[in-house]
Design a protein around this motif. Structure first.
Motif, PDB file in Angstrom:
ATOM      1  N   ASN A 137       0.832  -1.175   0.293  1.00 42.92           N
ATOM      2  CA  ASN A 137       0.242   0.022  -0.013  1.00 42.92           C
ATOM      3  C   ASN A 137       0.885   1.296   0.033  1.00 42.92           C
ATOM      4  O   ASN A 137       1.965   1.378   0.654  1.00 42.92           O
ATOM      5  N   GLY A 138       0.450   2.185  -0.806  1.00 46.28           N
ATOM      6  CA  GLY A 138       1.214   3.666  -0.865  1.00 46.28           C
ATOM      7  C   GLY A 138       2.234   3.398  -1.958  1.00 46.28           C
ATOM      8  O   GLY A 138       2.739   4.612  -2.121  1.00 46.28           O
ATOM      9  N   VAL A 139       2.230   2.469  -2.560  1.00 45.60           N
ATOM     10  CA  VAL A 139       3.178   2.520  -3.637  1.00 45.60           C
ATOM     11  C   VAL A 139       2.879   3.698  -4.887  1.00 45.60           C
ATOM     12  O   VAL A 139       1.405   3.537  -4.904  1.00 45.60           O
ATOM     13  N   PRO A 140       3.570   4.409  -5.248  1.00 41.27           N
ATOM     14  CA  PRO A 140       3.297   5.373  -6.404  1.00 41.27           C
ATOM     15  C   PRO A 140       2.758   4.569  -7.673  1.00 41.27           C
ATOM     16  O   PRO A 140       3.043   3.612  -8.147  1.00 41.27           O
ATOM     17  N   LEU A 169       3.713   0.993 -11.040  1.00 42.62           N
ATOM     18  CA  LEU A 169       2.922  -0.585 -11.101  1.00 42.62           C
ATOM     19  C   LEU A 169       3.267  -0.698 -12.481  1.00 42.62           C
ATOM     20  O   LEU A 169       2.181  -0.713 -13.304  1.00 42.62           O
ATOM     21  N   ALA A 170       4.207  -1.403 -13.025  1.00 40.15           N
ATOM     22  CA  ALA A 170       4.632  -1.559 -14.137  1.00 40.15           C
ATOM     23  C   ALA A 170       3.456  -2.382 -14.903  1.00 40.15           C
ATOM     24  O   ALA A 170       3.234  -3.330 -14.228  1.00 40.15           O
ATOM     25  N   GLY A 171       3.034  -2.242 -16.082  1.00 43.33           N
ATOM     26  CA  GLY A 171       2.013  -3.140 -16.637  1.00 43.33           C
ATOM     27  C   GLY A 171       0.602  -2.885 -16.105  1.00 43.33           C
ATOM     28  O   GLY A 171      -0.175  -3.686 -16.938  1.00 43.33           O
ATOM     29  N   ALA A 172       0.344  -2.043 -15.212  1.00 44.45           N
ATOM     30  CA  ALA A 172      -0.930  -1.871 -14.777  1.00 44.45           C
ATOM     31  C   ALA A 172      -1.729  -1.256 -15.975  1.00 44.45           C
ATOM     32  O   ALA A 172      -1.257  -0.231 -16.521  1.00 44.45           O
ATOM     33  N   LEU A 189      -3.357  -6.733 -10.852  1.00 42.47           N
ATOM     34  CA  LEU A 189      -1.812  -6.766 -10.614  1.00 42.47           C
ATOM     35  C   LEU A 189      -1.524  -8.435 -10.973  1.00 42.47           C
ATOM     36  O   LEU A 189      -2.311  -9.274 -10.492  1.00 42.47           O
ATOM     37  N   PRO A 190      -0.131  -8.651 -11.267  1.00 38.22           N
ATOM     38  CA  PRO A 190       0.178 -10.070 -11.118  1.00 38.22           C
ATOM     39  C   PRO A 190      -0.221 -10.889  -9.820  1.00 38.22           C
ATOM     40  O   PRO A 190       0.073 -10.193  -9.050  1.00 38.22           O
ATOM     41  N   GLY A 191      -0.591 -12.026  -9.998  1.00 35.54           N
ATOM     42  CA  GLY A 191      -1.069 -12.767  -8.717  1.00 35.54           C
ATOM     43  C   GLY A 191      -2.112 -12.595  -8.180  1.00 35.54           C
ATOM     44  O   GLY A 191      -2.724 -13.143  -7.376  1.00 35.54           O
ATOM     45  N   ILE A 230      -3.556  -1.397  -2.307  1.00 41.22           N
ATOM     46  CA  ILE A 230      -3.468  -2.942  -2.797  1.00 41.22           C
ATOM     47  C   ILE A 230      -4.309  -3.696  -2.172  1.00 41.22           C
ATOM     48  O   ILE A 230      -4.078  -3.396  -0.851  1.00 41.22           O
ATOM     49  N   TYR A 231      -5.279  -4.274  -2.816  1.00 40.74           N
ATOM     50  CA  TYR A 231      -6.202  -5.211  -2.104  1.00 40.74           C
ATOM     51  C   TYR A 231      -6.079  -6.458  -2.843  1.00 40.74           C
ATOM     52  O   TYR A 231      -5.784  -6.669  -3.904  1.00 40.74           O
ATOM     53  N   THR A 232      -6.393  -7.581  -1.860  1.00 43.63           N
ATOM     54  CA  THR A 232      -6.416  -8.939  -2.441  1.00 43.63           C
ATOM     55  C   THR A 232      -7.812  -9.038  -3.106  1.00 43.63           C
ATOM     56  O   THR A 232      -8.665  -8.437  -3.023  1.00 43.63           O
ATOM     57  N   ARG A 233      -7.658 -10.039  -3.819  1.00 43.83           N
ATOM     58  CA  ARG A 233      -9.149 -10.457  -4.746  1.00 43.83           C
ATOM     59  C   ARG A 233     -10.005 -10.688  -3.653  1.00 43.83           C
ATOM     60  O   ARG A 233     -11.286 -10.071  -3.918  1.00 43.83           O
TER      61      ARG A 233
END
Length: 81
Positions: free
Chosen positions: A6-9, A13-16, A36-38, A55-58
């Motif tokens: 959480n908090g990543v710029p 997030l490459a490929g987002a 995101l991957p995963g 960032i949240y889980t599915r």
């Protein structure tokens, strides 16, 4: 597989591939989501595309979306006060 926190710029997030709701308006009053991957899901403020992403889980996104569909958060939307 990269681990995002959480908090990543959001622009790091490459490929987002970000997308908005069809209910978004031209004033920028919306959030955007990206898978995101995963399987995690990133959320960012559309007015600050380089700002922090949450960032949240599915499973977390599933709980939120189903709760929203059930009306659990209706007291937070305009016109329901």
């Amino acid at each position: 597989m990269p681990q995002f926190v959480n908090g990543v710029p959001a622009d790091q997030l490459a490929g987002a591939v970000w997308r908005k709701s069809r209910r978004s308006n031209p004033n920028g009053n919306c959030v955007e989501v990206a898978g995101l991957p995963g399987g995690d899901v990133a959320v960012r403020n559309s007015r600050d595309p380089k700002g922090p992403a949450l960032i949240y889980t599915r499973a977390e996104m599933t709980a939120f979306v189903l709760g929203a569909k059930d009306g659990d958060f209706d007291d937070y939307i305009a016109g329901t006060d």
